[in-house]
Design an enzyme around this catalytic site. Structure first.
Site, PDB file in Angstrom:
ATOM      1  N   ARG A 147      -7.917   0.989  -3.609  1.00 44.01           N
ATOM      2  CA  ARG A 147      -8.369   0.245  -2.441  1.00 44.01           C
ATOM      3  C   ARG A 147      -7.306   0.335  -1.347  1.00 44.01           C
ATOM      4  NH1 ARG A 147      -9.824  -6.110  -2.886  1.00 44.01           N
ATOM      5  NH2 ARG A 147     -11.221  -6.286  -1.097  1.00 44.01           N
ATOM      6  N   GLY A 166       1.546   7.444  -0.175  1.00 42.91           N
ATOM      7  CA  GLY A 166       2.566   8.147   0.617  1.00 42.91           C
ATOM      8  C   GLY A 166       2.653   9.626   0.312  1.00 42.91           C
ATOM      9  N   GLU A 167       2.240  10.029  -0.875  1.00 41.44           N
ATOM     10  CA  GLU A 167       2.465  11.412  -1.284  1.00 41.44           C
ATOM     11  C   GLU A 167       1.199  12.243  -1.487  1.00 41.44           C
ATOM     12  OE1 GLU A 167       6.497  11.068  -3.802  1.00 41.44           O
ATOM     13  OE2 GLU A 167       5.223   9.311  -3.660  1.00 41.44           O
ATOM     14  N   ILE A 198      10.178   2.166   4.557  1.00 40.61           N
ATOM     15  CA  ILE A 198      10.745   3.437   5.039  1.00 40.61           C
ATOM     16  C   ILE A 198       9.962   3.975   6.233  1.00 40.61           C
ATOM     17  CG2 ILE A 198      11.777   4.008   2.835  1.00 40.61           C
ATOM     18  CD1 ILE A 198       9.528   6.055   2.412  1.00 40.61           C
TER      19      ILE A 198
END
Lengths: 748, 334
Positions: A636, A713-714, A469
């Site tokens: 990691r 991502g969040e 994405i």
């Protein structure tokens, strides 16, 4: 014969996990040659434009398509009576098919939100289809829509996590915070609009889609169209991001597919920016009451988190605001509840960090208020309440380093220089405010299959039915395969974004990267074993036992040899007269643990801290976020370059969440989301991006996978808004509990 | 969006003549001039403007900036905003204009947008731009959506019960403080209009925004010679740091002699239904010794007639701070 020194250097160079390589798809993107969904064009393709309702509640009294049908280039005007049948996605509780807006388009004549599609025009050109859509005359029996922003409980709240007696402990706590926090409806605004290009071949659909989940899309859309999944192929090669808005199908998907089938022509539909505010989800308004009880030395004794969020009339979208609350701190008595309030708005959906992001605005703002009340440093307050185990599950964490996030962050930010009095810090003639917040986000995996093909021409192909994405999945996969096989990532061709490929994970919940690792490692192992086997058939290792051979650094060699004395795998395949060998891997995920469907053995989460500096000029009421430091305990890091990019992007988004973003539903004008464009829906610009520093603690979480990688991502968005609100309080003395923090809140 | 005729005249007279048969030069004009197109194309896509004919001005010889022999500056209608902002004479003698231009829009838009186009920039009112909503400017008599709707960005000066739409331009605020003159040509003759008389208050006819009549073509704008020793600046306040319309802005030009203000020009943006010249503020500043109290008093005078809506009352205080601070900065450097 290489020297020992160069041998070592070679080995280090081959270790590609943790290397900040540039995005492998970067050249395609900057040269405009990456094919995004709406870039797909086919001979004879038609254009579809939906007709959105201009009321939010009522019924269609009449739909007059006669003028539109006669317009130049118009091929069809579809509506409830001529589109054919759509079905609902089968209800389930196992996450097997997911959709947020359950009602298919055109199912009935009832309007439940502004912009709900009532018709679809299809024409030879986009302009013709748009003109025809404008010419469809719809008359409504309008009722007063409910788009209120003060929520009241509809039914008994759902109790989430619970331990001890939170009410009793709160009542007797010497120090209390009891406040309500509000986050507004926010609309996803990826630059790439939602789009579908549908191609029908008489039996099967190929749908080029903007989707974060090709596999779920295939299942959900085929269910809605009433065709077998194998007759629907979903392609999504590149996405101009999604932020959660593209996780699940929306109503335009099946409309486009049905139009292509009915007209037997390819059809393209691009959802325009205004419609993006109406029909493809948003983060719902949340209203959260937090009650904290603490001892005088700052130990939490009671935590209560009661949240409400709006949903659409037909769907029970629960934002899950208390997602992070049960495990973030040590607290013997806790109770979290949630409730949904059904309004005349489109169906909400996941937006980056659903639940935790608005939830942490409330919880961490309350912690900041508690720190002020106790006159304890906010970092120290978090340290005092750190926990070794997840008290909600009574399980140890797989890897939790929140304490280090706090101490490293405080040191790097020079937090000890902070003077706690409001407005007490100055720099270059400006008042400076410093604030901070803690953050956490789930760390799980989804089911994943992947195939790796080693070719006699020296190239490697890895295929997985997931999608990128924009976060870097192409690059992650090249690095993972490179690491597993000891091959330069440049030689690895990554193939994603096609449901015909082995089933991969959705790109959501920060789970794609971690999910890929076990399947990729297994596939690599199996593919390399096939090369070993081929080596026994011909060439220098001909006739040797497979057990004596090993595959490393892209070469086959005997166990008693170093890799550099071995034979490159392509030569092995060439000698064996084989074009290629391949291996497949698959792994089961554990996300069902997080959903409560299955029982976890350990508590698995990422952690982080946000430190923020704002500048404040009261003479012109100018507030700017000037500096941030983010410390991430996210396992990691496979690629520090794309990783840093994820965190920085999230921080910029967090500035927007804290200060700007706010979808306004106009209760005086048909319940329309009235600021439905990028001038009136204000997001951060580059000029709003602060000086950003990012630190990854880089502790591998090997319970999750062999590389110890989690998704990131969040986590970078969690904690930004409360840290900014905390800094704003420190600078101005104004405690803003309803986002966004606006100039008028601070004028005094 | 409907089909339209597109013409590209080579001289000003034929452009003006081609437009003369329109019924109006105001909202809903069936013939429109197009320059940079940064407003008009948007509005055509939104069906807010539906001209039958577009007259392209891009080939007309109106793209020069000239220094006038008597002092002052002549700015061609087709001078791009970015060229004007970076013109040496503007940077040196009219910094307020350069600053205002550069605070508006984005680099890409400024490269397209023109002087006359910016003069005629339309309001960003959300109700004006959405044809499903009431708007007296777009559709007289349909009502004002903003008055009981989302009005945080709307005007507090010069409003009427029919319209509270803000003039969104930054350039126009600077030009108003600079007392620019707008030069107009039609098929018969030419005339010039001081900028403060160019814009109309909405009153009962918010659809009429300027004095322009069918066939009127803006050819250029002139600025008077700068006052000796004048310092000028533009201060714009908005939610985010860039690429947003003003919540409040101030263009100020002052000269200070013997510790007294002997010349002051003040215009406000983001708060008026037209670029808002404040002679009240100018009078309050005339002859006074610069001080924060005097600036604040001038700001109070400027905002005396302000009429806030349900969501934009904060603009009164914000504008006062904006003007006070702008005057402080301008006199600091004076």
């Amino acid at each position: 014969m290489p020297t020992a020194q160069s041998e070592t250097a070679e080995n280090q160079a081959l270790s590609v996990i943790g290397r900040p390589i540039p995005r492998v798809d970067g050249p395609l993107k900057v040269s405009g040659t990456a094919t995004y969904t709406s870039d797909h064009n086919f001979p004879g393709m038609l254009y579809a434009v939906p007709v959105p309702s201009t009321i939010a509640k009522g019924t269609i009294a009449a739909l007059d398509t006669s003028a539109a049908e006669k317009m130049p280039g118009v091929r069809a005007v579809f509506h409830r009576e001529n589109i054919g049948r759509f079905f609902r996605v089968p209800p389930n509780d196992d996450f097997s098919i997911v959709i947020d807006e359950n009602r298919p388009p055109f199912e009935d004549d009832t309007i439940r939100y502004y912009g709900q599609y009532v018709a679809l025009t299809v024409a030879d050109t986009l302009e013709q289809a748009q003109a025809a859509a404008d010419a469809v005359k719809v008359t409504y029996d309008e009722e007063t829509p409910d788009v209120r922003t003060k929520l009241t409980q509809e039914q008994e709240p759902k109790v989430g996590s619970q331990r001890g007696d939170a009410t009793a402990a709160f009542n007797t706590a010497p120090i209390k915070v009891d406040q309500t926090y509000v986050t507004p409806a926010e609309t996803h605004n990826p630059i790439e609009l939602h789009a579908t290009v549908a191609v029908w071949d008489g039996t099967r659909f190929t749908l080029y889609e903007t989707t974060q989940s090709i596999k779920n899309h295939q299942l959900a859309v085929s269910a809605m169209l009433g065709v077998p999944p194998e007759n629907v192929r979903i392609v999504s090669r590149f996405l101009g991001s999604g932020f959660g808005g593209k996780l699940w199908p929306w109503t335009h998907d099946v409309l486009t597919a049905a139009a292509a089938r009915a007209l037997n022509r390819p059809v393209k539909l691009v959802v325009d920016r205004k419609m993006m505010f109406q029909t493809v989800g948003h983060r719902p308004l949340t209203q959260q009451r937090i009650r904290l009880g603490a001892t005088t030395n700052g130990k939490l004794v009671s935590t209560q988190h009661d949240s409400l969020n709006h949903s659409s009339i037909l769907d029970d979208y629960d934002e899950g605001c208390a997602e992070a609350t049960p495990h973030l701190y040590r607290c013997p008595n806790l109770r979290v509840t949630s409730g949904v309030v059904h309004l005349n708005v489109g169906t909400p959906t996941s937006m980056r960090g659903p639940g935790a992001v608005p939830g942490l605005f409330a919880l961490e703002s309350a912690m900041d208020e508690l720190a002020v009340k106790l006159n304890i440093d906010p970092v120290e307050l978090r340290l005092r309440n750190d926990t070794e185990i997840d008290e909600a599950l009574n399980l140890p964490f797989t890897s939790r380093h929140l304490k280090e996030c706090l101490t490293v962050g405080a040191e790097k930010f020079d937090w000890h220089q902070r003077t706690p009095a409001v407005g007490s810090m100055k720099k270059d003639g400006l008042i400076v405010g410093w604030g901070m917040a803690a953050a956490t986000w789930i760390a799980n995996r989804l089911d994943c299959e992947a195939t790796i093909e080693l070719k006699a021409d020296g190239s490697v192909r890895v295929a997985c039915g997931t999608q990128d994405i924009g976060t870097g999945t192409y690059t992650m996969l090249a690095q993972m395969v490179g690491e597993a096989l000891g091959i330069d990532p440049d030689k690895i061709q990554v193939v994603l974004g096609d449901s015909a490929l082995p089933t991969g994970p959705l790109s959501g919940g920060s789970m794609a990267t971690a999910s890929l690792v076990p399947a990729v490692l297994e596939a690599a192992k199996k593919a390399s074993e096939k090369v070993q086997f081929a080596a026994t058939a011909a060439g220098p290792f001909s006739g040797q036992s497979v057990a004596n051979l090993i595959f490393s650094n892209g070469r086959i060699h005997r166990k008693d040899q170093s890799p550099s004395d071995g034979v490159p795998y392509e030569q092995v395949l060439q000698a064996a007269k084989v074009s290629s060998v391949s291996g497949s891997g698959s792994s089961k995920g554990d996300f069902t643990d997080a959903l409560g469907i299955t029982k976890p053995k350990l508590s698995s989460h990422s952690f982080g801290t946000q430190f923020v500096e704002v500048t404040w000029q009261p003479e012109i009421a100018r507030l700017r976020v000037s500096r941030t430091l983010t410390v991430i305990d996210g396992g990691r890091i496979i690629n520090p370059r794309t990783g840093r990019n994820q965190i920085e992007g999230a921080v910029v988004m967090g500035v927007g969440m804290a200060l700007f973003e706010h979808t306004i539903y106009d209760d005086q004008h048909h319940g329309a989301p009235i600021n439905s464009n990028l001038a009136d829906y204000v997001v951060s610009t580059h000029a709003d991006a602060p000086a950003m520093d990012v630190v990854f603690l880089d502790y591998p979480d090997t319970h999750l996978n062999a590389f110890g990688a989690r998704g990131i991502g969040e986590i970078g968005l969690a904690g930004v808004a409360p840290a900014i609100a905390s800094a704003v309080y420190h600078a101005t003395g104004v405690r803003v509990r309803e986002l966004p923090i606006r100039i008028e809140d601070l004028l005094g | 969006m409907q089909t339209f005729e597109f013409t590209r005249p080579s001289d000003v007279t034929s452009a003006a003549t081609a437009a003369a048969s329109a019924k109006t030069a105001q909202q809903g004009a069936e013939i429109r001039f197009i320059a940079g197109g940064t407003t008009l194309i948007d509005l055509m896509k939104l069906n807010v403007e539906q001209p039958h004919m577009l007259i392209d001005l891009n080939r007309l010889p109106l793209g020069d900036v000239e220094t006038l022999p008597e002092g002052g500056l002549k700015i061609g209608a087709m001078v791009r905003n970015s060229d004007l902002a970076h013109h040496p004479a503007v940077l040196r003698y009219y910094p307020v204009l350069s600053q205002a231009l550069l605070s508006g829009a984005s680099a890409q838009l400024r490269n397209k947008a023109t002087t006359s186009g910016n003069l005629l920039q339309r309001t960003r009112c959300m109700y004006f731009r959405d044809t499903t909503m009431p708007c007296n400017k777009r559709e007289p008599g349909s009502g004002c959506g903003a008055i009981n709707g989302a009005n945080r960005m709307m005007a507090i000066l010069g409003t009427s019960e029919h319209c509270i739409a803000t003039n969104p331009s930054d350039m126009n605020v600077a030009l108003t403080a600079l007392e620019a003159t707008i030069h107009i040509q039609n098929a018969q003759d030419t005339r010039s209009v001081p900028i403060n008389e160019f814009y109309l208050l909405p009153g009962h006819t918010p659809q009429r925004e300027t004095v322009l009549e069918p066939g009127d073509l803006i050819t250029h704008v002139t600025l008077p010679a700068p006052a000796a020793g004048a310092k000028s600046l533009y201060l714009k306040l908005r939610d985010r740091a860039s690429y947003e319309f003003a919540l409040a802005s101030a263009a100020v030009i002052v000269t200070v002699e013997n510790n007294r203000i002997n010349y002051a020009r003040v215009a406000l943006g983001g708060v008026g239904t037209k670029p808002w010249r404040s002679q009240e503020a100018e009078q309050a500043l005339a002859g006074v010794t610069p001080s924060e109290d005097r600036f604040r008093a001038a700001a109070e005078a400027a905002l005396q007639g302000a009429r806030p809506q349900s969501q934009n009352g904060f603009k009164i205080e914000l504008t006062k701070r904006c003007l006070t601070h702008a005057l402080k900065l301008a006199t600091q450097t004076a």
